[in-house]
Enzyme design. Structure first.
Site, short mmCIF file in Angstrom:
data_model
loop_
_atom_site.label_atom_id
_atom_site.label_comp_id
_atom_site.label_asym_id
_atom_site.label_seq_id
_atom_site.Cartn_x
_atom_site.Cartn_y
_atom_site.Cartn_z
N LYS A 105 0.85 -1.19 0.00
CA LYS A 105 0.00 0.00 0.00
C LYS A 105 0.88 1.24 0.00
CE LYS A 105 0.69 1.90 3.42
NZ LYS A 105 1.93 2.44 4.02
N TYR A 130 -4.53 3.96 6.46
CA TYR A 130 -5.00 2.96 7.43
C TYR A 130 -6.33 3.41 8.05
CZ TYR A 130 -0.42 0.71 7.30
OH TYR A 130 0.71 0.06 6.88
P1 NDP Z 1 12.51 1.54 2.43
O1 NDP Z 1 13.09 2.80 1.90
O2 NDP Z 1 13.09 1.01 3.69
O3 NDP Z 1 12.61 0.39 1.33
C1 NDP Z 1 12.43 0.62 -0.03
C2 NDP Z 1 13.44 -0.19 -0.82
O4 NDP Z 1 13.15 -0.05 -2.19
C3 NDP Z 1 14.88 0.32 -0.69
O5 NDP Z 1 15.55 -0.21 0.44
C4 NDP Z 1 15.50 -0.18 -1.98
O6 NDP Z 1 15.85 -1.55 -1.83
C5 NDP Z 1 14.35 -0.13 -2.97
N1 NDP Z 1 14.42 1.01 -3.88
C6 NDP Z 1 14.46 0.90 -5.24
N2 NDP Z 1 14.50 2.11 -5.79
C7 NDP Z 1 14.49 3.02 -4.79
C8 NDP Z 1 14.54 4.44 -4.78
N3 NDP Z 1 14.57 5.19 -5.89
N4 NDP Z 1 14.53 5.06 -3.57
C9 NDP Z 1 14.47 4.34 -2.42
N5 NDP Z 1 14.41 2.97 -2.41
C10 NDP Z 1 14.43 2.32 -3.59
O7 NDP Z 1 10.93 1.79 2.57
P2 NDP Z 1 9.86 0.94 3.38
O8 NDP Z 1 10.33 -0.44 3.51
O9 NDP Z 1 9.47 1.68 4.59
O10 NDP Z 1 8.59 1.02 2.38
C11 NDP Z 1 8.52 0.28 1.18
C12 NDP Z 1 7.05 0.08 0.79
O11 NDP Z 1 6.42 -0.68 1.80
C13 NDP Z 1 6.23 1.35 0.66
O12 NDP Z 1 5.29 1.20 -0.38
C14 NDP Z 1 5.49 1.47 1.97
O13 NDP Z 1 4.26 2.17 1.87
C15 NDP Z 1 5.27 0.00 2.29
N6 NDP Z 1 5.18 -0.22 3.75
C16 NDP Z 1 4.11 -0.93 4.19
C17 NDP Z 1 3.97 -1.18 5.53
C18 NDP Z 1 2.83 -1.99 6.00
O14 NDP Z 1 2.65 -2.09 7.20
N7 NDP Z 1 2.04 -2.60 5.13
C19 NDP Z 1 4.94 -0.67 6.51
C20 NDP Z 1 6.06 0.02 5.92
C21 NDP Z 1 6.15 0.24 4.57
P3 NDP Z 1 17.19 -2.18 -2.44
O15 NDP Z 1 18.31 -1.42 -1.80
O16 NDP Z 1 17.12 -3.59 -2.08
O17 NDP Z 1 17.11 -1.93 -3.93
#
Ligand code: NDP
Length: 396
Positions: free
Chosen positions: A157, A245
């Protein structure tokens, strides 16, 4: 299974009645239980499944795309509790990090992909499902490419930045006859399921009002929060990330779609976090049954994830409502407060297994792409209501 602390006897109930607030009781308190007259197990929430896990060879293989905070701290470890799903592949822009997680979780290094060779996942028969856990602005592209690779997709989401992107994702799934599910974990989480059941079954009396508040302080030092300040990657501010949420809760508690929306938005002037995205949103919804909902989201107030449902006979309070592991459900009546004690289950494992089961049974998942599209559509109307100062009729 749902336990009610024994009315009039439990220490917790007595302290609540006496105005002492909550104290923590040990597990022994669970034996002090009765079921509220009229409530049955089946009516109130799911008992933990006793079903054994499938043999590994029969579980569906999942690829996780994006090894960020949520993927590495919550999702990947939760495969250990899945009964129908197993982690078989990783997609990441950082090879060394992917290798580290692959070795920790037993993923074959040949199943590590990057964003350049992602489409070749099509040729990997071990991968049945792709789970998109990227910044919101990348959801549509990677979901559509995953579906084009003939894999089923779970997408985090909010589904995408625009209604058009959501529709393109739904169309791509239909065209390839693949399942598309939005990861609305709260709809698989036992406390929220109990809240839905209690609200919809009339146990609170006729529903009158709902409030839900979701907020936290956005932290520019946290890499996971940096892209959240960038409108192109985030899609929006607090509403898009966590206000969703509250919006979801109003819809799954009532089982209805809002008929009218009004809203206000405010960001602290000069705060560099809010150059592109909003800090605070307050929105009001009117549902066809007459329920009014009053919701807030914020990137500036202290951690809050709560839901209240006001019925003519009782008030349900879930606080925290949408946490990862700890929930607290109170039912408040004129005669006193009672706390419901439901065994916690891993909601991430439950939602992943739901999609695996839907694929195995060839059924529509409970939270398909259409559910994600509806929230994106409503959030855009909330922004429009705030911008114009008008109350918007949803289908008008
Ligand atoms: P993070 O920034 O921690 O993770 C995103 C990952 O995406 C990065 O670590 C990276 O992984 C990859 N990535 C690829 N391109 C980019 C870019 N241009 N900029 C930044 N990251 C990039 O975010 P979250 O884990 O907090 O959130 C990710 C998703 O999960 C979102 O859509 C958020 O809304 C959702 N979410 C849902 C939750 C829930 O409870 N359902 C809780 C938290 C988040 P790599 O280095 O491996 O390429």
């Amino acid at each position: 299974m749902i336990y009610w602390l024994k009315k009039g006897l439990s220490r917790r109930t007595l302290l609540h009645k006496a105005g002492f607030g909550l104290i923590t009781l040990g597990a022994a308190s669970a034996i002090d239980t009765i079921f509220e007259p009229g409530l049955t197990l089946a009516q109130t929430g799911p008992a933990p499944s006793k079903e054994p896990p499938m043999p590994p060879a029969k579980k569906l293989g999942w690829a996780v795309v994006g090894l960020g905070k949520f993927a590495t701290e919550q999702i990947i470890p939760s495969f250990g509790e899945c009964k129908r799903s197993k982690l078989v592949a990783l997609v990441s822009g950082e090879r060394a990090k992917a290798e580290r997680y692959a070795s920790q979780y037993g993923v074959n290094p040949k199943n590590i992909y990057n964003y350049q060779n992602y489409d070749s996942i099509r040729n990997n028969p071990e991968v049945d499902v792709i789970y998109i856990i990227l910044p919101n602005g990348l959801h549509a592209d990677y979901t559509i490419r995953g579906l084009q690779a003939l894999k089923h997709v779970m997408c985090e989401k909010p589904m995408a930045n625009t209604v058009a992107e959501c529709q393109a994702m739904i169309d791509a799934a239909k065209k390839r006859d693949r399942k598309l599910m939005i990861a609305y974990r709260a709809q698989y989480e036992p406390y929220n399921l109990a809240a839905i059941e209690l609200s919809r079954s009339g146990k609170l009396g006729k529903l009158k009002s709902i409030t839900s508040d979701h907020g936290r302080n956005l932290d520019p030092k946290d890499p996971a929060d940096r892209w959240r300040m960038d409108k192109k990657l985030a899609g929006g501010g607090s509403l898009y990330d966590i206000g969703i949420y509250a919006l979801q809760a109003t819809r799954y508690i009532t089982g209805e779609e809002p008929a009218e929306i009004s809203a206000m938005l405010y960001s602290t002037p000069g705060d560099p976090r809010f150059r592109e995205i909003e800090e605070n949103v307050h929105f009001m919804l009117r549902f066809p049954s007459g329920v009014l909902a009053n919701c807030t989201s914020s990137y500036g107030y202290s951690d809050t994830k709560r839901l209240q449902v006001f019925g003519a006979d009782a008030v349900l309070e879930l606080d925290p409502a949408t946490d990862y592991y700890r929930h607290r459900l109170m039912i408040k009546r004129k005669s006193g407060s009672e706390e419901m004690n439901i065994p916690e289950q891993n909601q991430f494992a439950l939602e992943m297994d739901h999609l695996s089961q839907s694929i195995m049974d060839n059924k529509q998942p409970k939270t398909p792409g259409e559910e994600g599209l509806q929230d994106v559509r409503l959030m855009n109307l909330i922004y429009e209501a705030a911008r114009t100062g008008r109350t918007i009729k949803v289908n008008g």
